[in-house]
Design an enzyme around this catalytic site. Structure first.
Site, PDB file in Angstrom:
ATOM      1  N   HIS A 166       0.814  -1.226   0.000  1.00 21.31           N
ATOM      2  CA  HIS A 166       0.000   0.000   0.000  1.00 21.31           C
ATOM      3  C   HIS A 166       0.840   1.266   0.000  1.00 21.31           C
ATOM      4  CE1 HIS A 166      -4.058  -1.782   0.940  1.00 21.31           C
ATOM      5  NE2 HIS A 166      -3.249  -2.830   1.065  1.00 21.31           N
ATOM      6  N   ASP A 374       3.410   9.603  -1.250  1.00 21.24           N
ATOM      7  CA  ASP A 374       2.237   8.854  -0.783  1.00 21.24           C
ATOM      8  C   ASP A 374       1.968   7.706  -1.752  1.00 21.24           C
ATOM      9  OD1 ASP A 374      -0.037   8.168   0.624  1.00 21.24           O
ATOM     10  OD2 ASP A 374      -0.785  10.224   0.750  1.00 21.24           O
TER      11      ASP A 374
END
Ligand code: ADP
Ligand code: F6P
Length: 439
Positions: A166, A374
């Site tokens: 992730h 991110d």
């Protein structure tokens, strides 16, 4: 129907102590949100840490937690304070997290953290072996469990194993800094299907396995590992669009929205929402807002930045320092630019209920989302989904995985304050209620 066995460090719900018993609340973070949007095609079993140390619960409270979690098809893996210190706060969040987000100077290399990481992955393996049935699809998630695919493969050689990361997979130049790089690569390669959010992360991973393990991919993303075929690909994670777009219409969110509108009047609203994490660029963003107000005093009294930060990893020193820095900066910006009857930054350090979150997305004229790095960033997608009325502008860092999908946003370099100031001005000047995106 096949069963899907999801294994992640954190369960979709976290357990907290209340009196002699326990209560549950939804876990914060992209992993929990993303997996909540999975189709109901599979029967889902979830194995993970319930977010509380085993030492904080009495035997009765722990039994109660296990029983209640089992009703939701969730099976907890408990850790002691010391294990959490070394595994979760230590190796996960002082080694892998900073390194994979390109903060090598924040990265710690401690053998005791690594040993705890190995033990924790073994504990997850045991939990999987207790629960898994022959035809289960075993889907392992994220950087906390990179050794687990190989551990499971050794015990269940015919199991179908997926692994999804992730967070970004960094370039080899960063990854090679890890003393344990071979073990981690070998751990991940125990999966049959390995997924990342973007093609850049896939490329970085393929380059690392080529240099570390000497394994080259024959066609893009297909590898032979021993006698197994392993596939590596990009699967950008999304959200449940309907859930966010429809929630705004519901009475609970409308109530929140009208209360917020009463508070803000006809001021323009910019929102900044994240877990309080140094990778999210919150300090740099606030400095840019400060510069914006200095350079554009005509906006004083006319625009408010609502800055919402969810407490995260509060036992890690870097996160505590960040909180102190942020709160002092909020104070300075408000002190320097505020007027009687106008506070430039409304700062909240807490989680908010879903309806309020959706109301905030819908209320905002601008979402300012500028992570320094991110993996994906679901907040940007949630903001867009909650704009069923087609009003608002998204300013998004080019360092978020989501930037490669949300091409219509105003993209900025999160370190370039001048560019962020320009983007804020451009976004505020867009006429309201015309288009979802910048163009
Ligand atoms: P990360 O996985 O790094 O936390 P994401 O942007 O992908 O980042 O996901 C964050 C998730 O946390 C989103 O689903 C968002 O709705 C949720 N969230 C963020 N801030 C809050 C808040 N203050 N209250 C409730 N949920 C929040
Ligand atoms: O998105 C990365 C991630 O670590 C997820 O695994 C998790 O959902 C989120 O950030 C929140 O982190 P934590 O589980 O450490 O609170």
């Amino acid at each position: 129907m096949s069963r899907l066995l999801i294994v992640s460090n954190r369960l979709s719900v976290s357990v907290a102590k209340r009196g002699e018993g326990v209560v549950f609340r939804p876990s914060a973070g992209g992993l929990a949100t993303g997996l909540a949007s999975l189709s109901k095609l599979y029967e889902r079993i979830w194995i993970g840490w319930p977010g509380i140390s085993s030492e904080k619960l009495s035997t009765a409270a722990r039994d109660q937690a296990c029983r209640k979690l089992a009703e939701r098809n969730c099976y907890p893996v408990f850790f002691s304070d010391k294990q959490i210190d070394d595994y979760y706060d230590g190796f996960c969040n002082k080694t892998i997290w900073p390194l994979f987000h390109y903060f090598p100077l924040r990265t710690m290399y401690e053998d005791r953290h690594w040993n705890a990481y190995k033990k924790a992955n073994e504990a997850f393996c045991e939990a999987v072996l207790k629960t898994a049935q022959a035809d289960d699809l075993i889907w392992i998630h994220d950087y906390q469990l990179m050794l687990l695919p190989q551990l499971i493969l050794q015990k269940l050689p015919t199991a179908q194993i997926g692994f999804f990361l992730h967070i970004p997979f960094p370039s080899f130049e960063l990854f090679r800094l890890l003393p344990w790089r071979n073990e981690l690569i070998n751990g991940i390669l125990g999966a049959d299907l390995i997924g990342f959010h973007t093609y850049d992360y896939v490329r970085h991973f393929l380059s690392s396995i080529c240099r570390i393990a000497g394994i080259e991919h024959h066609t893009l993303g297909r590898l032979t590992v021993g006698n197994r075929l392993v596939k590596v690909d990009a699967f950008p994670m999304g959200i449940d669009y309907q859930k966010y777009s429809q929630a705004v219409q519901k009475p609970e969110a409308q109530k929140e929205l009208s209360a917020l509108r009463d508070q803000v009047g006809d001021r323009k609203i910019i929102i900044s929402i994240d877990r309080l994490d140094y990778s999210k660029g919150i300090i740099q963003r606030l400095e840019a807002f400060d510069l914006f107000l200095s350079q554009n005093p005509q906006y004083k009294g006319k625009v408010t930045l609502i800055l919402l930060a969810v407490p995260s990893r509060t036992n890690v020193e870097d996160y505590r320092v960040l909180r102190r820095q942020l709160e002092s900066l909020v104070g300075r910006v408000n002190g320097e630019h505020g007027l009687l009857g106008w506070v430039p930054v409304w700062y909240f350090y807490r989680e908010v209920p879903f309806e309020r979150l959706v109301a905030l997305y819908n209320l905002a004229d601008v979402a300012l989302i500028t992570p320094l790095r991110d993996g994906m960033n679901l907040i940007s997608k949630e903001f867009v989904a909650a704009k069923a009325d087609g009003r608002g502008v998204l300013i998004l860092s080019e360092m978020a995985g989501a930037a490669s999908e949300l091409g219509e946003a105003i993209t900025v370099n999160a370190h370039n304050k001048g560019e962020i100031v320009k983007a804020i001005k451009e976004a505020l000047q867009k006429p309201s209620r015309v288009s979802l995106f910048a163009n």
